[in-house]
Design a protein around this motif. Sequence first.
Motif, short mmCIF file in Angstrom:
data_model
loop_
_atom_site.label_atom_id
_atom_site.label_comp_id
_atom_site.label_asym_id
_atom_site.label_seq_id
_atom_site.Cartn_x
_atom_site.Cartn_y
_atom_site.Cartn_z
N VAL A 202 0.87 -1.18 0.00
CA VAL A 202 0.00 0.00 0.00
C VAL A 202 0.90 1.23 0.00
O VAL A 202 1.79 1.36 0.85
N TRP A 203 0.69 2.11 -0.95
CA TRP A 203 1.54 3.30 -1.07
C TRP A 203 1.21 4.30 0.03
O TRP A 203 0.13 4.88 0.06
N ASN A 204 2.16 4.49 0.93
CA ASN A 204 2.00 5.49 1.98
C ASN A 204 3.39 5.96 2.40
O ASN A 204 4.02 5.35 3.26
N PRO A 205 3.88 7.03 1.80
CA PRO A 205 5.25 7.48 2.10
C PRO A 205 5.41 8.07 3.49
O PRO A 205 6.54 8.33 3.92
N ASP A 206 4.31 8.23 4.22
CA ASP A 206 4.40 8.82 5.55
C ASP A 206 4.68 7.78 6.63
O ASP A 206 4.95 8.14 7.77
N LEU A 207 4.59 6.48 6.28
CA LEU A 207 4.81 5.42 7.26
C LEU A 207 6.02 4.58 6.86
O LEU A 207 6.20 4.27 5.68
N PRO A 208 6.86 4.22 7.82
CA PRO A 208 8.02 3.37 7.50
C PRO A 208 7.56 1.95 7.18
O PRO A 208 6.49 1.50 7.63
N LEU A 209 8.38 1.24 6.41
CA LEU A 209 8.10 -0.16 6.09
C LEU A 209 8.29 -1.01 7.33
O LEU A 209 9.31 -0.91 8.02
N THR A 210 7.30 -1.82 7.66
CA THR A 210 7.40 -2.72 8.81
C THR A 210 7.35 -4.16 8.32
O THR A 210 6.87 -4.46 7.24
N GLY A 211 7.86 -5.07 9.14
CA GLY A 211 7.86 -6.48 8.77
C GLY A 211 8.99 -6.79 7.81
O GLY A 211 9.98 -6.06 7.70
#
Length: 381
Positions: A305-314
């Motif tokens: 899901v494109w969301n540049p405001d959240l860091p990649l998790t997992g």
Amino acid sequence: MAARRSIGIVINGVTGRMGYRQHLVRSLLAIREQGGVPLAGGGHIWPELVLVGRDPDKLAAIAARHGLTEWTTDLDAALARPDVEIYFDAQVTAQREKAIRQAIAAGKHIYTEKPLAESSTAAEELAELAATAGVRNGVVQDKLFLPGLRKLKRLIDGGFFGQILSVRGEFGYWVFEGDWQVAQRPSWNYRLADGGGIVMDMFPHWNYVLEELFGAVRGVQCTTATHITKRVDERGEEYVADADDAAYAIFELEGGIVAQLNSSWAVRVNRDELVEFQVDGTLGSAVAGLRGCKIQHRATTPKPVWNPDLPLTGASFRDQWTEVPDNDEFDNGFKVQWEAYLRHVVAGEQFHWDFASGARGVRLAEAGLQSAREGRRIELA
């Protein structure tokens, strides 16, 4: 005990990097070390080597280093020997056509590095001459025999991808300019007058890879660049690098597949291998390099899901791919093709990587250069 079939091979250009490392040491000498090339009906093919080059001191040193006795700077004399059946060419491109014509006239079977010639017209003429003379001919197409691409071919043959949609390829590395660190490639590669340029070097590779794995090339759009314009040669002298050292191309393949391939000697590597191909299909995708190959099936494809405001998790995206097992022992790609060519000459086994295939590679390189020069898409018949 089955008989050993000796076959004389002239190796021209053995003092060069490719001729020495890949073809002499890692292929022909390795074949001798294993006892020859086994034949289906029993027995082995045994290469008897005649080294040819321009520098007698280098030839003598190489021969002494590997326990060889036959070497000469006289190509005509080597080709006149009745015990020689095969001519192999690993010279600089500008010298290749003349030598191959000599070998055809001498009635020798011919195996050569690519590109086959400096122009598609010359390459097609060589193919016609070889066919008319009845000599068995071949062009080095080593990438097809790399473990990573052999795994990729296995996936294609097994229907893993469903309908193949696209191919994305990245090749290259930073070739040092030669001033503060020695360049990894010879200086002639960067001079147009000597037949240099990455398009003529790499597009023949891309043609046979695309043709054999995915489909014939029907159109090309290419942009080239000479990013590094001054380099230092083997003697420590600065020279003008006027040949293309990078090419950015889109290839349209039969069946509607689109391939995007970047080739560069002016790029720093941020990949797992020096060359990688990503293949995307309706049922799955793969990323293949020189040795490794990873896959992601339709059923295990994540839902980013494109969301540049959240860091990649997992898990990272790379960690969500699965490694394809070897399931086989993979030998040096150059050596494997040498063995196939020798069986072709001695036993008549199939070998379709011939001069006609090599000529198509030169034709694609010419089309790429024309596209870059004219700023337009070039169609191929």
